[in-house]
Design a protein around this motif. Structure first.
Motif, short mmCIF file in Angstrom:
data_model
loop_
_atom_site.label_atom_id
_atom_site.label_comp_id
_atom_site.label_asym_id
_atom_site.label_seq_id
_atom_site.Cartn_x
_atom_site.Cartn_y
_atom_site.Cartn_z
N VAL A 167 3.50 13.13 61.78
CA VAL A 167 2.76 12.55 63.01
C VAL A 167 2.65 14.00 63.77
CG1 VAL A 167 4.06 10.62 63.19
CG2 VAL A 167 5.07 12.44 64.22
N ARG A 168 1.63 13.79 64.47
CA ARG A 168 1.02 15.03 65.38
C ARG A 168 2.10 15.01 66.69
NH1 ARG A 168 -3.57 16.96 63.74
NH2 ARG A 168 -4.90 15.67 62.80
N PRO A 169 2.64 16.17 66.88
CA PRO A 169 3.33 16.37 68.10
C PRO A 169 2.81 15.80 69.41
CG PRO A 169 2.79 18.55 67.02
CD PRO A 169 1.72 17.35 66.34
N PRO A 170 3.78 15.20 70.16
CA PRO A 170 5.27 15.26 70.06
C PRO A 170 5.62 14.07 68.90
CG PRO A 170 4.74 13.75 71.85
CD PRO A 170 3.35 14.46 71.37
N ARG A 186 1.01 10.64 67.03
CA ARG A 186 -0.05 9.83 66.21
C ARG A 186 0.32 10.08 64.77
NH1 ARG A 186 -4.68 7.71 67.60
NH2 ARG A 186 -4.22 8.54 69.74
N TYR A 187 0.34 8.69 64.12
CA TYR A 187 0.68 8.86 62.52
C TYR A 187 -0.54 9.31 61.76
CZ TYR A 187 2.08 6.40 58.29
OH TYR A 187 2.43 6.40 56.95
N LEU A 188 -0.01 9.94 60.75
CA LEU A 188 -0.71 10.65 59.77
C LEU A 188 -0.67 10.23 58.52
CD1 LEU A 188 -1.00 14.61 60.87
CD2 LEU A 188 -2.48 12.88 61.65
N GLY A 189 0.59 9.50 58.20
CA GLY A 189 0.67 9.45 56.67
C GLY A 189 2.39 9.59 56.32
N GLY A 190 2.74 9.22 55.28
CA GLY A 190 4.17 9.20 54.76
C GLY A 190 4.12 10.24 53.34
N VAL A 191 5.24 10.74 53.23
CA VAL A 191 5.72 11.73 51.95
C VAL A 191 6.74 11.10 51.32
CG1 VAL A 191 6.22 13.78 51.15
CG2 VAL A 191 4.69 13.61 53.35
N HIS A 192 6.68 10.55 50.28
CA HIS A 192 7.62 10.14 49.38
C HIS A 192 8.72 11.14 48.87
CE1 HIS A 192 5.37 6.43 49.01
NE2 HIS A 192 4.35 7.13 48.90
N ALA A 193 9.82 10.73 49.07
CA ALA A 193 10.91 11.75 48.86
C ALA A 193 10.81 12.37 47.34
CB ALA A 193 12.39 11.16 48.78
N LEU A 248 0.81 16.89 51.29
CA LEU A 248 1.60 15.90 50.31
C LEU A 248 1.36 14.34 51.17
CD1 LEU A 248 5.03 17.61 49.67
CD2 LEU A 248 2.98 17.69 48.24
N VAL A 249 0.77 14.25 52.08
CA VAL A 249 0.92 13.14 52.85
C VAL A 249 -0.19 12.13 52.11
CG1 VAL A 249 -0.29 12.00 54.76
CG2 VAL A 249 0.99 14.07 55.12
N ASP A 250 0.86 10.77 51.97
CA ASP A 250 -0.10 9.66 51.51
C ASP A 250 -0.94 8.84 52.65
OD1 ASP A 250 -0.68 7.40 50.32
OD2 ASP A 250 1.19 6.79 49.41
N THR A 251 -2.01 8.91 52.64
CA THR A 251 -3.02 8.52 53.70
C THR A 251 -3.50 7.17 53.24
OG1 THR A 251 -4.90 9.82 52.52
CG2 THR A 251 -3.46 10.93 54.67
N GLU A 252 -3.31 6.61 51.93
CA GLU A 252 -3.87 5.49 51.62
C GLU A 252 -2.76 4.21 51.74
OE1 GLU A 252 -6.70 5.23 50.63
OE2 GLU A 252 -6.98 7.41 50.55
N LEU A 257 8.26 -0.21 47.84
CA LEU A 257 8.97 0.85 48.40
C LEU A 257 10.12 0.06 49.31
CD1 LEU A 257 5.59 2.37 50.19
CD2 LEU A 257 7.14 3.23 47.98
N VAL A 258 11.08 1.05 49.80
CA VAL A 258 12.10 0.52 50.35
C VAL A 258 11.95 0.95 51.84
CG1 VAL A 258 13.66 0.75 48.40
CG2 VAL A 258 13.45 2.75 49.97
N ALA A 259 10.68 1.62 52.40
CA ALA A 259 10.76 1.92 53.69
C ALA A 259 9.37 1.94 53.98
CB ALA A 259 11.48 3.23 54.27
N GLY A 260 8.75 1.31 55.19
CA GLY A 260 7.30 1.42 55.48
C GLY A 260 7.28 1.74 57.14
N PRO A 261 6.00 2.31 57.14
CA PRO A 261 5.73 2.54 58.64
C PRO A 261 5.20 1.58 59.43
CG PRO A 261 3.90 3.15 57.37
CD PRO A 261 4.93 2.76 56.54
N VAL A 262 5.57 1.43 60.86
CA VAL A 262 5.17 0.38 61.81
C VAL A 262 4.37 1.11 62.85
CG1 VAL A 262 5.92 -1.42 63.63
CG2 VAL A 262 6.95 -1.03 61.62
#
Length: 432
Positions: free
Chosen positions: A317-320, A327-334, A349-353, A375-380
């Motif tokens: 996310v963008r700061p803060p 502001r959410y940009l995407g997730g990165v898988h472990a 590495l962000v997954d924007t899709e 997946l086992v976790a998802g963004p809200v």
């Protein structure tokens, strides 16, 4: 190793020989690890009296044979350090014999006069049978003795035979979910002894696994001040679930007693219905700014207090970066982090899709989201693009199961520890 069943009372004073045929001592007792449920306890080893009037511990994996005339040890060294009984251990001859038990089927009460042990398929030994003596009946001149399976009698579990300190020592080796299951089966008095002795952090972990009815009952017992402390130590989503089950005035009172920094994320969760992504989510996922490195991300993932499901993905996310401001940009898988160079930036590495979940998304749609993307976790994320939190699959399962499922008497998972070849002080833990 001998495959026959052995009655422990007959082992008292039995000669113990080394692999070379030299006698090293005699059996004084058998050490077992009692359980908090009705399943047979594991046999940890023998207490052997040496000729030098000293007792040592010999693990059962070092015993190659137990015959009517002697016990024989397998090849290898024996630690000669003196035996020191640990809190989670029980001596069969010294502590179990003469204990009062009840036969579950008939309700008959008797006294333990012997205990039988036998080897298992995994080369461990376990308690198999209990010989129980009953009072003389009618004109009989002799007391009646019956042999029952361990599961057929009650009164020999840790809660019944040991003090609170030893019960706590056993709980220290168990997962919170298993402790919660065991705690719910304890009598009220013993249950409260345990709760009083636990620190807030450990009690919070256990509280998260208790049924709603047990949570409410124990919360009342704790009193407002300590209840607020325990709620602060719980994860915000679990604390919100618990407060959501309480009357509004009681929940409001506890929220006021909590520290503002701890109560604020809980208040945010309480704004959403329990069966929506907002009500299911945790407001404390792993969040990073775009200029964070892979090394920084892996350090956050490896933190021991981060649950496995939350450690499966970091959110950029963008700061803060604190929710719900970034502001959410995407997730990165472990897995992506593990394959990348430590100096790379997570922004690359962000997954924007990956589709996002809205806070009002219903439980059914959330479940389909997890099934679709494996997946086992998802963004809200809210309508303005701010990351509010993350839903994990364990929270979804918790809400999909029938209401009150934790009230069922589910057997706790067995926690196994390897036996040691020496005295337990050399290796930490010697039994489950």
């Amino acid at each position: 190793m001998a495959s026959a069943r052995v009655f422990v009372a007959r082992m008292a004073g039995l000669a113990v020989f080394g692999p070379d045929g030299e006698q090293i001592g005699r059996v004084r007792d058998v050490v077992v690890s009692l359980r908090v449920d009705s399943r047979p306890p594991r046999v940890l080893g023998l207490v052997v009296d040496l000729s030098a009037r000293r007792s040592i511990f010999v693990p059962m994996l070092r015993v190659s044979d137990i015959a009517p005339s002697a016990a024989t040890l397998a090849s290898g060294s024996v630690n000669l350090r003196g035996f020191d009984q640990r809190p989670n251990e029980t001596l069969v001859l010294g502590e179990l014999l003469n204990s009062s038990v009840t036969v579950r089927e008939s309700g008959a009460v008797g006294v333990v006069v012997d205990v039988a042990i036998e080897p298992t398929r995994t080369r461990d030994w376990a308690v198999a049978k209990v010989a129980v003596r009953f009072r003389r009946a009618g004109l009989s001149r002799r007391p009646r003795v019956e042999v029952h399976g361990w599961e057929s009698v009650s009164g020999l579990d840790v809660a019944a035979t040991q003090g609170a300190d030893r019960l706590l020592a056993v709980f220290d080796t168990m997962r919170p979910a298993d402790v919660a299951a065991a705690l719910s089966r304890l009598p009220d008095g013993r249950q409260r002894q345990v709760v009083d002795a636990l620190d807030d952090e450990r009690l919070a972990d256990i509280f998260e696994e208790l049924s709603e009815s047990d949570q409410r009952e124990l919360l009342t017992y704790l009193g407002d001040d300590r209840a607020a402390d325990v709620l602060e130590a719980m994860s915000p989503d679990d604390a919100a679930d618990l407060l959501g089950e309480l009357p509004d005035d009681e929940a409001g009172r506890l929220l006021e007693l909590m520290e503002p920094g701890e109560s604020e994320p809980v208040r945010r969760l309480l704004r959403y219905e329990w069966d929506t992504a907002g009500g299911l989510m945790t407001p404390e996922p792993i969040t990073l700014s775009p200029d964070a490195t892979v090394a920084e991300a892996l350090a956050r993932v490896r933190h021991p207090e981060v649950p496995p499901a939350l450690a499966s993905m970091v959110f950029v996310v963008r700061p803060p970066t604190a929710t719900p401001t970034g502001r959410y940009l995407g997730g990165v898988h472990a897995q992506q982090l593990l394959r990348a160079a430590p100096f790379e930036l997570v922004a690359g590495l962000v997954d924007t899709e990956l589709p996002q979940l809205g806070p009002e998304t219903g439980l059914g749609a959330v479940t389909r989201w997890f099934a679709s993307y494996n997946l086992v976790a998802g963004p809200v994320v809210d309508t303005e693009g701010h990351l509010l939190g993350a839903v994990t699959v364990d929270d979804v399962l918790d809400h999909l199961l029938p209401q009150g499922w934790r009230d069922r008497d589910l057997a706790s998972a067995e926690v196994r520890h390897g036996a040691t070849d020496g005295h337990p002080q050399d290796s930490g833990v010697r039994g489950a």
